[in-house]
Design a protein around this motif. Structure first.
Motif, mmCIF file in Angstrom:
data_model
loop_
_atom_site.group_PDB
_atom_site.id
_atom_site.type_symbol
_atom_site.label_atom_id
_atom_site.label_comp_id
_atom_site.label_asym_id
_atom_site.label_seq_id
_atom_site.Cartn_x
_atom_site.Cartn_y
_atom_site.Cartn_z
ATOM 1 N N PHE A 258 -11.962 86.960 26.035
ATOM 2 C CA PHE A 258 -12.997 86.809 26.674
ATOM 3 C C PHE A 258 -12.971 85.775 27.311
ATOM 4 O O PHE A 258 -13.616 85.375 28.470
ATOM 5 C CB PHE A 258 -14.410 87.321 25.843
ATOM 6 N N GLY B 158 -3.753 88.248 19.308
ATOM 7 C CA GLY B 158 -5.441 88.561 19.267
ATOM 8 C C GLY B 158 -5.750 87.488 18.380
ATOM 9 O O GLY B 158 -5.357 86.369 18.339
ATOM 10 N N ASP C 4 -14.382 94.778 20.128
ATOM 11 C CA ASP C 4 -13.136 95.489 20.045
ATOM 12 C C ASP C 4 -12.602 95.555 21.443
ATOM 13 O O ASP C 4 -13.335 95.880 22.358
ATOM 14 C CB ASP C 4 -13.324 96.693 19.198
ATOM 15 N N GLY D 165 -2.427 88.599 15.232
ATOM 16 C CA GLY D 165 -4.045 88.429 15.637
ATOM 17 C C GLY D 165 -4.627 89.833 15.838
ATOM 18 O O GLY D 165 -4.012 90.645 16.699
ATOM 19 N N MET E 40 -17.772 86.257 22.314
ATOM 20 C CA MET E 40 -17.348 84.980 21.963
ATOM 21 C C MET E 40 -16.620 84.394 23.193
ATOM 22 O O MET E 40 -15.923 84.892 24.026
ATOM 23 C CB MET E 40 -16.147 85.394 20.917
ATOM 24 N N VAL F 146 -12.912 92.841 15.666
ATOM 25 C CA VAL F 146 -13.587 92.539 14.261
ATOM 26 C C VAL F 146 -12.963 93.692 13.301
ATOM 27 O O VAL F 146 -14.122 94.511 13.094
ATOM 28 C CB VAL F 146 -14.996 92.189 14.423
ATOM 29 N N PHE F 147 -11.976 93.668 13.033
ATOM 30 C CA PHE F 147 -11.433 95.048 12.205
ATOM 31 C C PHE F 147 -12.004 95.160 11.083
ATOM 32 O O PHE F 147 -11.922 95.983 10.380
ATOM 33 C CB PHE F 147 -9.889 94.931 12.029
ATOM 34 N N GLU F 148 -12.474 93.796 10.467
ATOM 35 C CA GLU F 148 -13.230 93.839 8.952
ATOM 36 C C GLU F 148 -14.347 94.808 8.974
ATOM 37 O O GLU F 148 -14.717 95.346 7.971
ATOM 38 C CB GLU F 148 -13.537 92.306 8.475
ATOM 39 N N LYS G 271 -4.146 79.319 19.732
ATOM 40 C CA LYS G 271 -2.918 80.112 20.135
ATOM 41 C C LYS G 271 -2.391 79.678 21.169
ATOM 42 O O LYS G 271 -1.227 79.966 21.842
ATOM 43 C CB LYS G 271 -3.294 81.457 20.218
ATOM 44 N N GLY H 247 -11.164 88.165 20.090
ATOM 45 C CA GLY H 247 -12.101 87.428 20.657
ATOM 46 C C GLY H 247 -11.545 86.640 21.927
ATOM 47 O O GLY H 247 -12.343 86.446 22.799
ATOM 48 N N MET I 135 -7.089 92.835 17.243
ATOM 49 C CA MET I 135 -7.579 93.383 18.658
ATOM 50 C C MET I 135 -8.969 93.290 18.629
ATOM 51 O O MET I 135 -9.761 93.069 19.532
ATOM 52 C CB MET I 135 -7.220 94.612 19.122
ATOM 53 N N GLY J 219 -18.432 91.953 23.367
ATOM 54 C CA GLY J 219 -17.244 92.744 23.015
ATOM 55 C C GLY J 219 -16.504 92.300 21.714
ATOM 56 O O GLY J 219 -16.631 91.401 21.213
ATOM 57 N N ALA K 14 -9.448 85.323 17.002
ATOM 58 C CA ALA K 14 -10.597 85.034 17.365
ATOM 59 C C ALA K 14 -10.679 83.917 18.501
ATOM 60 O O ALA K 14 -11.311 84.126 19.671
ATOM 61 C CB ALA K 14 -11.492 84.056 16.168
ATOM 62 N N LYS K 15 -9.893 82.945 18.502
ATOM 63 C CA LYS K 15 -9.710 81.764 19.533
ATOM 64 C C LYS K 15 -8.631 81.653 20.161
ATOM 65 O O LYS K 15 -7.469 81.471 19.528
ATOM 66 C CB LYS K 15 -10.098 80.510 18.511
HETATM 67 P P1 AMP Z 1 -7.349 84.569 13.892
HETATM 68 O O1 AMP Z 1 -7.787 83.693 12.521
HETATM 69 O O2 AMP Z 1 -7.685 83.296 15.013
HETATM 70 O O3 AMP Z 1 -6.350 85.281 13.942
HETATM 71 O O4 AMP Z 1 -8.906 85.333 14.033
HETATM 72 C C1 AMP Z 1 -9.024 86.478 13.348
HETATM 73 C C2 AMP Z 1 -10.579 86.798 13.489
HETATM 74 O O5 AMP Z 1 -10.656 87.345 14.650
HETATM 75 C C3 AMP Z 1 -10.708 88.090 12.569
HETATM 76 O O6 AMP Z 1 -11.637 87.779 11.352
HETATM 77 C C4 AMP Z 1 -11.593 89.080 13.361
HETATM 78 O O7 AMP Z 1 -12.555 89.584 13.279
HETATM 79 C C5 AMP Z 1 -11.809 88.019 14.674
HETATM 80 N N1 AMP Z 1 -12.123 88.590 15.850
HETATM 81 C C6 AMP Z 1 -11.665 89.471 16.571
HETATM 82 N N2 AMP Z 1 -11.998 89.934 17.518
HETATM 83 C C7 AMP Z 1 -13.047 89.446 17.697
HETATM 84 C C8 AMP Z 1 -14.257 89.459 19.010
HETATM 85 N N3 AMP Z 1 -14.018 90.144 19.815
HETATM 86 N N4 AMP Z 1 -15.370 88.743 18.483
HETATM 87 C C9 AMP Z 1 -15.335 88.088 17.385
HETATM 88 N N5 AMP Z 1 -14.491 87.959 16.633
HETATM 89 C C10 AMP Z 1 -13.330 88.353 16.708
#
Ligand code: AMP
Length: 396
Positions: free
Chosen positions: A224, A195, A295, A318, A238, A322-324, A202, A221, A320, A293, A197-198
């Motif tokens: 998508f 999982g 989550d 990673g 995203m 924006v768990f924050e 990965k 993220g 799934m 989206g 962001a980008k």
């Molecule tokens: P990473 O550092 O690449 O593992 O990304 C972690 C970050 O991805 C976390 O801060 C999450 O909030 C963010 N994230 C997870 N899912 C999403 C989403 N659907 N849209 C935007 N940010 C996301």
């Protein structure tokens, strides 16, 4: 693999590279002591065996000279407390003070050297600097997994001066053993859950794991970019447009290699990137602006759970969603709980990489999975299949 369990240390001075790069606030309080705590078994084992210990580490990002706020002296009280004995301090990691203090160190005593990165030679992997460090000890232990992906003087080059007396400490050994349980000796089915962001960060992990896993679950993220590649409508979610073609390639590669690729069918949507936004659940393939989206949805959770339940090895990196933000944490929490259940049922489960580690701690489940990697960037490079200089230097 040579570890501290293969050596005796009586009357030896043991130079240990540790990772004491902990957060320290303006009042010099340590924010998170985990990295210090993790090294205590290694240090204690050597002391109990009659050795003397010389600790070296970096702290923060000094600009190449001494800076008070990055002095390792700030951790002395805590380190002494944890070790239950006084710790001596050399205000320079090489030079006279280090030499004198190291020279007179007795069995059972501990010396901490000042921040290695007060010398720019450290990060440059300078050989002369490494030799000066090496001169302080009789044996070398690398126990700093967090910097194992760097060919710095203290993490890799210094090992050359200890051809027969270089070894891993317990932190390093545990990381290698547990990561290899996924990468080299995985019991099947092996599932990777990725999982964050980008997708761009990965790609190498996905490529490397593609040759090893039976199932690849995608969330966060980056899902998508895959959904767009599969022809879905992703609204304001995203997206990394430049990676849509690559996502298509990954989908095709998975098919040709017989890897089951799982993309979330549904998502939790919000009409703004905020915990206070309006929220609803829908198909992840039919999202209209302004919705995005944030989550994975309940159907995705159920689908992924079936895969997790049948897996014998699971690697999770990673979150799934924006768990924050509380409103978008359900998917990440669900996966964390599913991993805990799988562990209880006998699967080997490993959680690694910054945010998934933060998540497993947030839900108090770190003790319920098989292993939580401490390694950040080093762990990611290891699962990308790269040779880490800090590991190679000991194995060579
Ligand atoms: P990473 O550092 O690449 O593992 O990304 C972690 C970050 O991805 C976390 O801060 C999450 O909030 C963010 N994230 C997870 N899912 C999403 C989403 N659907 N849209 C935007 N940010 C996301």
């Amino acid at each position: 693999m040579q570890t501290i369990d293969n050596f005796t240390f009586k009357n030896k001075k043991v130079l240990i590279r540790v990772d004491f790069n902990v957060p320290i606030d303006a009042q010099n309080n340590i924010g998170d002591t985990n990295r210090i705590d993790a090294t205590i078994p290694t240090i204690t084992r050597i002391l109990n065996d009659g050795g003397a210990v010389i600790l070296m580490s970096h702290l923060g990002r000094p600009k190449g000279g001494p800076e008070e706020k990055f002095s390792l002296k700030h951790i002395l009280p805590y380190l002494s407390l944890k070790l239950g004995r006084p710790v001596k301090f050399a205000d320079d990691c090489i030079g006279l003070s280090a030499k004198d203090l190291a020279g007179s160190l007795q069995s059972g005593e501990v010396l901490l050297l000042e921040n290695l990165r007060f010398y720019k030679e450290e990060e440059k992997g300078d050989r002369e600097f490494a030799q000066k460090l090496a001169a302080l000890g009789d044996m070398y232990v690398n126990d700093a997994f967090g910097t194992a992906h760097r060919a710095h003087a203290s993490t890799a080059i210094v090992a050359d001066f200890f051809p027969d007396t270089k070894m891993f400490g317990y932190v390093m050994a545990n990381e290698i053993i547990n990561l290899d349980k996924c990468l080299k000796e995985a019991k099947r089915p092996f599932t990777a859950i990725l999982g964050g962001a980008k997708v761009s960060t990965k790609i190498e992990i996905i490529n490397h794991l593609m040759d090893k896993v039976d199932n690849l679950i995608i969330g966060g993220g980056m899902m998508f970019t895959f959904i767009k590649a599969l022809g879905g409508e992703i609204g304001a979610s995203m997206i990394e447009e430049d990676f849509v073609e690559l996502a298509k390639d990954i989908v095709a590669k998975a098919k040709s290699k017989g890897v089951n690729l799982y993309i979330p069918p549904d998502a939790v949507l919000a009409d703004a990137f905020s915990n206070d936004a309006n929220k609803r659940t829908s198909s992840a393939y039919e999202i209209q602006v302004p919705w995005m989206g944030l989550d994975i949805g309940p159907a995705s959770c159920q689908k992924f759970n079936l895969v997790i339940e049948q897996s014998k090895t699971i690697l999770w990196n990673g979150p799934m969603g924006v768990f924050e933000m509380n409103n978008y944490e359900a998917g990440t929490r669900f996966i964390a709980l599913a991993l805990a259940r799988a562990t209880e049922n006998g699967a080997f489960t490993l959680v690694g990489g910054g945010d998934s580690v933060a998540a497993i701690h947030k839900y108090n489940l770190a003790e319920k999975v098989s292993y939580v990697s401490t390694g950040g960037g080093a762990m990611l490079e290891y699962i990308e299949g790269k040779q880490l200089p800090g590991i190679s230097a000991i194995l060579d």
